[in-house]
Scaffold this motif. Sequence first.
Motif, short mmCIF file in Angstrom:
data_model
loop_
_atom_site.label_atom_id
_atom_site.label_comp_id
_atom_site.label_asym_id
_atom_site.label_seq_id
_atom_site.Cartn_x
_atom_site.Cartn_y
_atom_site.Cartn_z
N ASN A 51 0.79 -1.23 0.00
CA ASN A 51 0.00 0.00 0.00
C ASN A 51 0.82 1.28 0.00
O ASN A 51 0.26 2.37 0.08
CB ASN A 51 -0.93 0.01 1.22
CG ASN A 51 -1.95 -1.11 1.15
OD1 ASN A 51 -2.48 -1.40 0.09
ND2 ASN A 51 -2.21 -1.76 2.28
N LEU A 52 2.14 1.14 -0.09
CA LEU A 52 2.99 2.33 -0.10
C LEU A 52 2.82 3.08 -1.42
O LEU A 52 2.66 2.46 -2.48
CB LEU A 52 4.45 1.94 0.05
CG LEU A 52 4.91 1.44 1.42
CD1 LEU A 52 6.37 0.99 1.33
CD2 LEU A 52 4.75 2.53 2.45
N PRO A 53 2.85 4.41 -1.39
CA PRO A 53 2.76 5.21 -2.63
C PRO A 53 4.03 5.01 -3.44
O PRO A 53 5.08 4.67 -2.89
CB PRO A 53 2.62 6.63 -2.11
CG PRO A 53 3.32 6.61 -0.80
CD PRO A 53 2.94 5.27 -0.22
N GLU A 54 3.95 5.21 -4.74
CA GLU A 54 5.12 5.01 -5.59
C GLU A 54 6.26 5.97 -5.25
O GLU A 54 7.42 5.65 -5.48
CB GLU A 54 4.74 5.21 -7.06
CG GLU A 54 3.89 4.07 -7.59
CD GLU A 54 3.72 4.18 -9.11
OE1 GLU A 54 4.60 4.77 -9.77
OE2 GLU A 54 2.71 3.67 -9.62
N ASP A 55 5.88 7.13 -4.70
CA ASP A 55 6.92 8.12 -4.40
C ASP A 55 7.43 8.02 -2.95
O ASP A 55 8.04 8.94 -2.45
CB ASP A 55 6.38 9.52 -4.65
CG ASP A 55 5.08 9.77 -3.88
OD1 ASP A 55 4.85 9.07 -2.87
OD2 ASP A 55 4.30 10.64 -4.30
N THR A 56 7.16 6.89 -2.32
CA THR A 56 7.58 6.72 -0.93
C THR A 56 9.09 6.81 -0.77
O THR A 56 9.84 6.47 -1.70
CB THR A 56 7.14 5.35 -0.38
OG1 THR A 56 7.53 5.25 0.98
CG2 THR A 56 7.77 4.22 -1.16
#
Length: 103
Positions: A47-52
């Motif tokens: 569930n992490l955003p791509e820009d994490t």
Amino acid sequence: MPALNAQQVIWQTVAAIPFGKVATYGQVARVAGLPNYARYVGTVLKNLPEDTALPWHRVVNAQGRLSFPTGSDAYQRQFALLISEGVVILEGKISIADYAWQP
DNA sequence: GTTGTGACTACCA
DNA sequence: ATGGTAGCCACAA
């Protein structure tokens, strides 16, 4: 109530894995003080955003392999990131020496 | 409440 | 080594 929920504790732990090192889902869970949460660790990373900014690529399974179908897009992305950090992977398995915490 | 699912593991045949 | 199974946990139907 705890100041940090399970997800946040997991984030903290993953963020603590040093550059060039890796840890298993189970280890992250235990180090985070959440034994038996290995599976949830995977769910959180998914569930992490791509820009994490989290080094999610430093988390692998207990077999020392990436938890993606070999050759898949995701697999190759994680593989490239690890190699770029100097992590040694032979026959698809990560060297014992590259673990942040001995397995 | 039950059931199915998943970036997981450990154990056992 | 390989495949099945049983725990685990959170979440969506």
